[in-house]
Design a protein around this motif. Sequence first.
Motif, PDB file in Angstrom:
ATOM      1  N   ASP A   1      49.476  36.154  75.720  1.00 14.55           N
ATOM      2  CA  ASP A   1      48.859  36.112  77.038  1.00 14.55           C
ATOM      3  C   ASP A   1      47.949  34.906  77.170  1.00 14.55           C
ATOM      4  O   ASP A   1      47.270  34.526  76.205  1.00 14.55           O
TER       5      ASP A   1
ATOM      6  N   TRP B   1      42.926  34.603  80.142  1.00 12.49           N
ATOM      7  CA  TRP B   1      42.340  35.110  81.372  1.00 12.49           C
ATOM      8  C   TRP B   1      43.115  36.283  81.974  1.00 12.49           C
ATOM      9  O   TRP B   1      42.671  36.879  82.957  1.00 12.49           O
ATOM     10  N   ARG B   2      44.251  36.644  81.392  1.00 16.86           N
ATOM     11  CA  ARG B   2      45.001  37.776  81.960  1.00 16.86           C
ATOM     12  C   ARG B   2      44.223  39.080  81.849  1.00 16.86           C
ATOM     13  O   ARG B   2      44.161  39.868  82.785  1.00 16.86           O
ATOM     14  N   GLN B   3      43.687  39.336  80.675  1.00 14.65           N
ATOM     15  CA  GLN B   3      42.820  40.494  80.437  1.00 14.65           C
ATOM     16  C   GLN B   3      43.482  41.811  80.835  1.00 14.65           C
ATOM     17  O   GLN B   3      42.858  42.691  81.462  1.00 14.65           O
ATOM     18  N   GLY B   4      44.753  41.941  80.481  1.00 11.95           N
ATOM     19  CA  GLY B   4      45.446  43.201  80.654  1.00 11.95           C
ATOM     20  C   GLY B   4      45.927  43.509  82.053  1.00 11.95           C
ATOM     21  O   GLY B   4      46.445  44.606  82.312  1.00 11.95           O
ATOM     22  N   ARG B   5      45.804  42.572  82.984  1.00 15.04           N
ATOM     23  CA  ARG B   5      46.245  42.852  84.360  1.00 15.04           C
ATOM     24  C   ARG B   5      47.763  43.024  84.425  1.00 15.04           C
ATOM     25  O   ARG B   5      48.509  42.380  83.686  1.00 15.04           O
ATOM     26  N   ASP B   6      48.203  43.875  85.357  1.00 10.70           N
ATOM     27  CA  ASP B   6      49.621  44.143  85.568  1.00 10.70           C
ATOM     28  C   ASP B   6      50.296  42.897  86.135  1.00 10.70           C
ATOM     29  O   ASP B   6      49.892  42.381  87.177  1.00 10.70           O
TER      30      ASP B   6
ATOM     31  N   ASP C   1      49.522  43.797  90.198  1.00 10.46           N
ATOM     32  CA  ASP C   1      48.179  43.297  90.497  1.00 10.46           C
ATOM     33  C   ASP C   1      48.312  42.077  91.411  1.00 10.46           C
ATOM     34  O   ASP C   1      48.864  41.051  91.017  1.00 10.46           O
TER      35      ASP C   1
ATOM     36  N   TRP D   1      46.283  39.817  92.580  1.00  9.56           N
ATOM     37  CA  TRP D   1      45.689  38.567  92.105  1.00  9.56           C
ATOM     38  C   TRP D   1      46.547  37.966  90.989  1.00  9.56           C
ATOM     39  O   TRP D   1      46.805  36.755  90.964  1.00  9.56           O
ATOM     40  N   MET D   2      47.042  38.821  90.077  1.00  5.42           N
ATOM     41  CA  MET D   2      47.829  38.325  88.952  1.00  5.42           C
ATOM     42  C   MET D   2      49.156  37.753  89.435  1.00  5.42           C
ATOM     43  O   MET D   2      49.628  36.714  88.938  1.00  5.42           O
TER      44      MET D   2
ATOM     45  N   ARG E   1      48.542  34.338  90.877  1.00  4.43           N
ATOM     46  CA  ARG E   1      48.342  33.274  89.877  1.00  4.43           C
ATOM     47  C   ARG E   1      49.694  32.805  89.318  1.00  4.43           C
ATOM     48  O   ARG E   1      49.898  31.616  89.084  1.00  4.43           O
TER      49      ARG E   1
ATOM     50  N   TRP F   1      58.114  41.340  93.094  1.00  3.35           N
ATOM     51  CA  TRP F   1      57.558  40.275  92.244  1.00  3.35           C
ATOM     52  C   TRP F   1      58.545  39.110  92.125  1.00  3.35           C
ATOM     53  O   TRP F   1      58.176  37.940  92.293  1.00  3.35           O
TER      54      TRP F   1
END
Length: 633
Positions: free
Chosen positions: A100, A103-108, A112, A114-115, A118, A160
């Motif tokens: 990873d 900065w992902r920090q476990g986001r879906d 998500d 925002w994810m 990005r 997605w």
Amino acid sequence: MLLHDGQPWLGANFWSRSGGPLMWRGYDSGLIARELSVLREHGMNLTRSFFYWPDFMPEPDRVDDVMVERFADFLDRHTDAGMATVPTFIVGHMSGENWDPVWRQGRDLYGDVWMVARQAWFVERMTARFHEHPAVAGWLISNEMPIYGEPATRDTVTAWAQLMVQAVRAGGGTQPVSIGDGAWGMEVTGSDNGFSVRDLAELTDFVGPHVYRMENDVVRQHLTAAFVCELAGFSGKPVVLEEFGVTDAFVSREHAAHYYRQILHNSLLAGATGWIGWNNSDYDNLHEQDPYRHHAFEMRFGLTDVDGNPKPALREVRAFAEVIAHVDLPGCVRPDSETALVVPSYLEHAYPFTEAGDHTYVFDVLRQAFVAAREADLPVRTARERDGLPAGRKLYLVPSAKQLTAPAWRDLAGFAEDGAVVYVSYSPGNHGVQRGLWHADVNGMFGVEHRLRYGLVDPVADDEVTVSFVADLGSLSAGTTLTFRAGGNEHARSYLPVRATDAEVVAVDQHGEPVLLRRSHGAGHLVLCTFPLEGMAAALPHVNPEPTYRIYDALGAMAGVSRPVTVADPLVHSAELRHRDGRRFVWLVSQAEEELTVKPVVGGRLTDLATGEPVDEVTMHPYGVRVLSHKDS
């Protein structure tokens, strides 16, 4: 068909031996030029390349300029070599490890907002930077995203993917784009990971299977990638075998060469028009670097060794490149097929109150039927019930069928009435939930009276089933005896007890029970097999060739299926491609581990591809391939 400089995509997934996934940190332009030169010398015109995501996007709103400039040089080196590449954007999974960005920090990754934004931003920025470079042949959104992002719901994954493809177009990318998911969706595998081949084909320009199968039968192993390509081609989009390969840790180099030869030629004959092997180099010098530290076998997938020397598999790629250039593959097509291998909609659709085993069982029996059809030299194509079964075929194969919808059964009866031969072999399925053939009128359709008892199966008690023909069936004459091994669990290893009413018994087992029955229906015939021959064989190791191909051969003869070239030995398969200028080319592919000499039966004559000399007998090397010209008499 996707082309580079007029030739089909043929290449390797590429990591430089200087660093594997970390190659961009210690980028060596001169070494990469040499690595590409070796590939080019062996007929390759393409690589698949990777934006290793933690390095290229170290912050959520910044790409690393140094990495970007190094990728620009990487593209220039491709141009110098006369090659192109297919960049891959979201590369968080590779060779047995997920990485990873910090900065992902476990986001879906899919849900998500925002994810997802990005990722789309990164895709658009990288596309905008490189879309005008002549070395960019196409784009891939991810590398095996079902592993990195894990499975998700179909709607979420498709949304997605739609946003990622739109980001490519927003960045100015006009080249072909696909997802990089491996085509592991339900339409191919029977397992739902959210990546629907059907839905994603609406968004993309090609389908890219990744095939690494652990098998227990040589012939199935050599034909599985081809079968996957056949299944994946239903959308009409080009099929690029995006990943396939072997590691020296699991296979000798001699057998690796056999494997490459078989996969390349068999997948071509099943409709693939592009090939990207895994991968370009060995990584012996990266033994302390992850993922190779903990997945040591991943160090030896290379087509070259760690010093850049070609391995036997790379020489097979060069030989394949010479063949497809000689026949002018972009000008060739597969002939229309008169034989349909029926794909039940239960492979890809979760009907209410059905079981997961209903889906995956379909894959297994269809693949075994595909093997038997190849052994019978039947030019078979899949026909998906979900899309409506096509009329006008001479032969319909419905192997070890537990489930079709009621309209499909009626369609098949109508095809027989119009003159087709429809073959159905019985199966109750491979689990205990609603076990049995889902057909409301098997008696009326096939002219039998079944003797089933509710909730029970009639087990195949013998380890071998001896089938004796009491009447002619196509090329099988009365008096012929075939012996089948019995496989499967306590559910699947069972037969359908029947007595004939309006059908003719064609063959019986050693206990006198009917095995094959034929019923005339209109201008055609319905043939019922009371044993799940394909399902039993699919459950067995080291089984091929097994005698189901004899029955398929007989059905082909009975239906009048055109087979321009046949070979009596089931270990040598034949198939044909036709050029738009009228030339015809015959492939002979051997599944024998020893040298064989065969005499093809041909309507016309065969000549050597290079010399034009007539060919009567053909000597096949172990697991060898021979391509010949086919001329009418």
